[in-house]
Scaffold this active site. Structure first.
Site, short mmCIF file in Angstrom:
data_model
loop_
_atom_site.label_atom_id
_atom_site.label_comp_id
_atom_site.label_asym_id
_atom_site.label_seq_id
_atom_site.Cartn_x
_atom_site.Cartn_y
_atom_site.Cartn_z
N ASP A 276 3.55 9.53 -0.87
CA ASP A 276 2.39 8.74 -0.48
C ASP A 276 2.17 7.63 -1.49
O ASP A 276 2.29 7.88 -2.70
CB ASP A 276 1.14 9.65 -0.43
N HIS B 279 0.82 -1.23 0.00
CA HIS B 279 0.00 0.00 0.00
C HIS B 279 0.85 1.27 0.00
O HIS B 279 0.33 2.35 -0.23
CB HIS B 279 -0.92 0.01 1.23
C1 G6P Z 1 -1.13 3.32 6.14
C2 G6P Z 1 -0.67 1.90 5.93
C3 G6P Z 1 -1.67 0.90 6.53
C4 G6P Z 1 -1.95 1.28 7.97
C5 G6P Z 1 -2.45 2.72 8.05
C6 G6P Z 1 -2.72 3.18 9.49
O1 G6P Z 1 -2.23 3.58 5.34
O2 G6P Z 1 -0.45 1.64 4.56
O3 G6P Z 1 -1.16 -0.41 6.46
O4 G6P Z 1 -2.87 0.39 8.56
O5 G6P Z 1 -1.47 3.55 7.50
O6 G6P Z 1 -1.57 3.04 10.29
P1 G6P Z 1 -1.55 2.18 11.60
O7 G6P Z 1 -0.10 2.10 11.99
O8 G6P Z 1 -2.37 2.92 12.59
O9 G6P Z 1 -2.14 0.84 11.28
#
Ligand code: G6P
Length: 477
Positions: free
Chosen positions: A367, A159
């Site tokens: 990003d 992602h």
């Molecule tokens: C990004 C990453 C995700 C992640 C999200 C939130 O979008 O690509 O994999 O879940 O951030 O971050 P966190 O550390 O809170 O899961």
């Protein structure tokens, strides 16, 4: 028969009958993937257990979908999540080698948690399941699953961005993490640029590519490598915005604006989002275009994130200081230029804010995709749409050709883009919006999931077809 799909990601959006609907991009993506099939979503529960406490996976089943989660111990959480995933992989893959804080202990924790995920998942896997793994937390998962004898089709989707090999090589022991992606049958990236970077990396690891460069061979394995720009549920989101704009929340917000134009930023509090640069760009805008003072309000909605990682605490201080400086310098008793809010809002509330905003400011330093940019477009009123100011370094910039693209490091350019956006004639705003909305409708999250899963199916058929042809050839020979 549609095979059962097992989705694996660090976080799992377990349905909570009492809580709000899951808003995150990953939840929307996984729901699309599991829409017409039986499935399991496996990952971390979000809970921390005491070190040494043995916890077994929790299973919740809703219709044909099961949510299977495991807890992390305090040490796992520290080394795997706060440590290697978010202090090494996250900065390096976002081109911030300078922020990477590597320790061998954290890498050990990361590999250990991946092995734990594989171990816990293993007993749920049937031979004909497909497995789809998400994001940088789980790069070596396929290797661990293969080691446990699972030769199922396994796909991986990254992602976040993928930088060039020069930067990837700064990742200590990258063979243990990045190079293990060759254990998947299909690797997906957000953009073609990311895919090409990863292809170059694998070339340096000795992979050979076919002429069309969508598949490579390495150590006897054939791996497909393609881009699949992640998307949103465009029409659903547009509908949500149309309804949400009539809510009390929206009315209160509109009253508070007092006819001023709204400029909006929505980001997790993360250094990759370029929030300090954006605030400086807005300050420059007030300086260069004083005619807009009193006539605009910039709302920055920024839920806190990963607060235990030191770089995230630092960015909070930087942002607070900058907001204070600009409000102190340009503000008046009856006008606050910047409203800064550290809270997470529901999907519907955000959709209302997007629809109300004359300018959407999405200016990350880097990003993978940035779904705020896509949601902002989907939420607009087609008769009177706002204008998206978008960083050239967001993956979304490869697709959203009706946005005003800026380099977030250039405050003057950002200031000029905000002015252009605020002054843009209605016909031009409509035309730009129409073009982007059409693209987002044709390429929504259902199509994204479908494209990935068809490619995963192909990755299975291609070698088999090749083997069949070869056996035919051998038999005739
Ligand atoms: C990004 C990453 C995700 C992640 C999200 C939130 O979008 O690509 O994999 O879940 O951030 O971050 P966190 O550390 O809170 O899961």
């Amino acid at each position: 028969m549609v095979p059962r799909l097992i989705v694996v990601s660090n976080r799992v959006a377990v349905p909570d009958p009492e809580g709000p609907r899951q808003a995150g991009g990953l939840a929307v993506a996984v729901n699309a993937a599991l829409k017409h099939r039986e499935g399991i979503w496996f990952g971390w529960s979000g809970e921390i257990s005491e070190d040494g406490a043995e916890t077994s996976p929790r299973v919740i089943t809703r219709r044909q979908r099961s949510f299977v989660t495991i807890d992390l111990s305090a040490t796992d959480f520290q080394e795997y999540y706060n440590g290697f995933a978010n202090r090494v992989l996250w900065p390096i893959l976002h081109y911030r080698v300078d922020l990477a804080e590597f320790t061998a202990v954290d890498l050990g924790g990361y590999l250990r948690v991946n092995a734990r995920f594989a171990e816990a998942l293993s007993r749920f896997i049937r031979p004909d399941d497909w497995i789809w793994v998400h994001d940088y937390h789980l790069l070596p998962l396929a290797k661990e699953l293969r080691a446990r004898g699972h030769d199922n089709p396994i796909g991986f989707f990254l992602h976040i961005p993928c930088p060039s090999p020069d930067i990837l090589m700064a990742l200590p022991q990258h063979a243990e993490t990045m190079a293990t992606l060759a254990q998947y049958d299909l690797v997906g990236t957000q953009t073609e640029h990311d895919a090409e970077n990863l292809r170059h990396y694998f070339e340096q690891q000795g992979a050979t590519f076919g002429r069309n460069r969508v598949a490579f061979d390495l150590d006897g394995r054939r791996v497909q490598l393609r881009s699949f720009p992640v998307a949103i549920a465009t029409k659903v989101y547009a509908r949500t915005a149309r309804t949400a704009i009539r809510s009390d929340f929206a009315a209160e917000m509109r009253d508070s604006l007092n006819s001023r134009k709204l400029i909006l930023g929505v980001d997790r509090l993360d250094y990759s989002k370029g929030i300090p640069h954006r605030i400086q760009g807005f300050g420059q805008f007030l300086e260069t275009f004083p005619q807009w003072r009193h006539h605009v309000t910039y709302l920055q909605v920024t839920p806190k994130s990963r607060s235990e990682v030191p770089e995230y605490a630092d960015i909070n201080q930087t942002v607070i200081t900058l907001v204070g400086q600009i409000n102190g310098r340009y503000g008046e008793p009856a006008w606050t230029p910047i409203r800064y809010v550290n809270r997470a809002y529901s999907r519907a509330s955000l959709a209302a804010l997007y629809r109300m905003a004359a300018v959407g400011l999405v200016t990350p330093l880097r990003d993978g995709m940035n779904l705020v940019a896509k949601e902002y477009i989907a939420a607009q009123d087609p008769e009177d749409p706002g204008v998206l100011v978008l960083s050239q370094f967001a993956g979304a910039a490869e697709e959203l050709d009706g946005a005003l693209l800026v380099n977030p490091l250039e405050a003057e350019a950002m200031a000029a883009a905000i002015d252009t956006a605020l002054q843009m004639p209605l016909a031009e705003r409509q035309e730009r919006h129409r073009r982007m909305y059409r693209h987002l409708s044709a390429n929504d999250i259902d199509r994204w999931a479908e494209r990935f899963l068809s490619a995963l199916a192909e990755s299975q058929q291609a070698p088999r077809l090749f083997d069949n042809l070869r056996s035919l050839f051998v038999a005739r020979g």
